[in-house]
Design an enzyme around this catalytic site. Structure first.
Site, PDB file in Angstrom:
ATOM      1  N   SER A 128      22.338  -9.564   6.113  1.00 10.91           N
ATOM      2  CA  SER A 128      21.828  -8.262   6.561  1.00 10.91           C
ATOM      3  C   SER A 128      22.809  -7.593   7.511  1.00 10.91           C
ATOM      4  CB  SER A 128      20.505  -8.493   7.292  1.00 10.91           C
ATOM      5  OG  SER A 128      20.144  -7.340   8.014  1.00 10.91           O
ATOM      6  N   TYR A 153      15.335 -12.096  13.568  1.00 12.64           N
ATOM      7  CA  TYR A 153      15.642 -11.861  12.146  1.00 12.64           C
ATOM      8  C   TYR A 153      17.158 -11.903  11.931  1.00 12.64           C
ATOM      9  CZ  TYR A 153      16.517  -9.286   7.828  1.00 12.64           C
ATOM     10  OH  TYR A 153      16.987  -8.898   6.591  1.00 12.64           O
TER      11      TYR A 153
END
Ligand SMILES: NC(=O)c1ccc[n+]([C@@H]2O[C@H](COP(=O)([O-])OP(=O)(O)OC[C@H]3O[C@@H](n4cnc5c(N)ncnc54)[C@H](O)[C@@H]3O)[C@@H](O)[C@H]2O)c1
Length: 338
Positions: A128, A153
């Site tokens: 990501s 995350y």
């Protein structure tokens, strides 16, 4: 390649990638456990678009269950793996951190262990843009240090890259990680801003705009991601390369690459909302709020490595991509638009 295992196949990107490979006649084993992070009916509807197509099989399992993953690898004998299953979302990682370590760390370990026991020609996995965290130098380059995540995350996605590096080093697993930059499009994710904004504008509800609209995102249309994954799958990194010339290569002696995948065009959220308003034909009611914890101010992808590796050149403008999203949204939610 003929047998491709895709995790997160009931997810937004996974469904689209599975569709791409099925259309070409490959055999696809889709894996998902339908987490309740967002509407399960949408995940089921995505899988229904794949079911019944020649070569598709669906396997409902939790990737954190290493034995189940290993059994599937043994039965299906994938030649390539596209690993997209994860607990996604930055903000939810402040509320439910363990969902992230379970799916993203434990789950990814199951995939790596399965690739170790049942060697594949290429493991392509999702990272990501959030790994860039507090970095301010733009555009973000794969060569930049990524040691300052601002959410758990992001930390789990960076952990995935490091886990892949170590397994690729030890067990010579050809692997490529893709740092996705805000992917959007038809069959998208209801937890993401573009989807929430669309829903609220149709319903005449107020939308929350953080940092007073001064947040910028490098929005990437889903088909660009699909095409890049499709091209990458057939191009595993060589075991060893001379020097560090191979694009995306982390280390010449390890068959592991990391690539950004973005549009190379950051857009302020305010501008993005204006496009949605035009497409929907309705003005948004806006509530301007300060910056949210865990969020980053701007994302901006340097995509030169992916361009050199597979000729990546995104073509879809934000207007075109959002128009396709809104067309899908009207169709899917038609009876509830009011
Ligand atoms: N969409 C984006 O903008 C974006 C940006 C950066 C990174 N990513 C990454 O790309 C990948 C795909 O994202 P997406 O947008 O399609 O998300 P998504 O949530 O729509 O898809 C992920 C799928 O994984 C499944 N899943 C979660 N935990 C699982 C588990 N333990 N076992 C089996 N299945 C499980 C979920 O049910 C879901 O269907 C993810 O790894 C995500 O972190 C996406």
């Amino acid at each position: 390649m003929t047998r491709i295992l895709i995790t997160g196949a009931a997810g937004f990107v996974g469904r689209a990638v599975a569709q791409r490979f099925l259309a070409e006649g490959h055999e696809v084993a889709g894996v998902d456990c339908f987490t309740s992070y967002y509407d399960i009916a949408l995940k089921e509807a995505r899988v229904r678009t794949l079911e019944g197509q020649a070569g598709f099989s669906f396997h409902r399992l939790d990737i954190a269950d290493g034995a189940a993953v290993s059994a599937l690898f043994q039965a299906f004998r994938p030649e390539a793996v596209v690993h997209l299953a994860a607990q996604a979302g930055v903000r939810y990682s402040l509320e439910n951190p363990r969902a992230y370590t379970q799916a993203n760390v434990e789950g990814f370990l199951s995939i790596l262990e399965a690739c170790r026991a049942h060697p594949v020609r290429h493991l392509v996995y999702a990272s990501s843009s959030s790994v860039y965290g507090a970095n301010t130098k733009v555009p973000f380059s794969e060569k930049d240090a990524v040691e300052r995540p601002v959410s758990l995350y992001a930390a789990t996605k960076r952990a995935n890259e490091l886990m892949a590096q170590s397994y690729s080093h030890l067990f010579r697993i050809p692997a490529s990680g893709l740092r996705f930059f805000t992917v959007y499009g038809p069959w998208g994710r209801p937890d993401m801003a573009y989807y929430k904004f669309t829903k609220a504008i149709f319903a005449g509800e107020t939308i929350d705009i953080y940092n007073h609209g001064q947040v910028e995102r490098d929005f990437t249309y889903v088909d660009e991601v699909v095409e890049a994954i499709h091209a990458l799958v057939g191009r595993p990194p060589a075991d060893v390369v001379e020097g560090d010339e191979a694009p995306g290569r982390v280390d010449p002696s390890v068959p592991h690459c990391i690539f950004n995948i973005g549009n190379h065009t950051p857009v302020p959220v305010g501008e993005f909302v204006a496009i949605l308003e035009r497409l929907i034909g309705k003005e948004a009611k806006k509530r301007l709020l300060p910056m949210q914890p865990g969020d980053v101010l701007k994302t901006y992808a340097d995509v030169d490595a992916l361009r050199r590796a597979v000729g990546f050149a995104p073509r879809t403008t934000l207007e075109e991509g959002l128009a396709r999203f809104i067309a899908w949204y009207r169709d899917y939610h038609g009876n509830k638009l009011g």
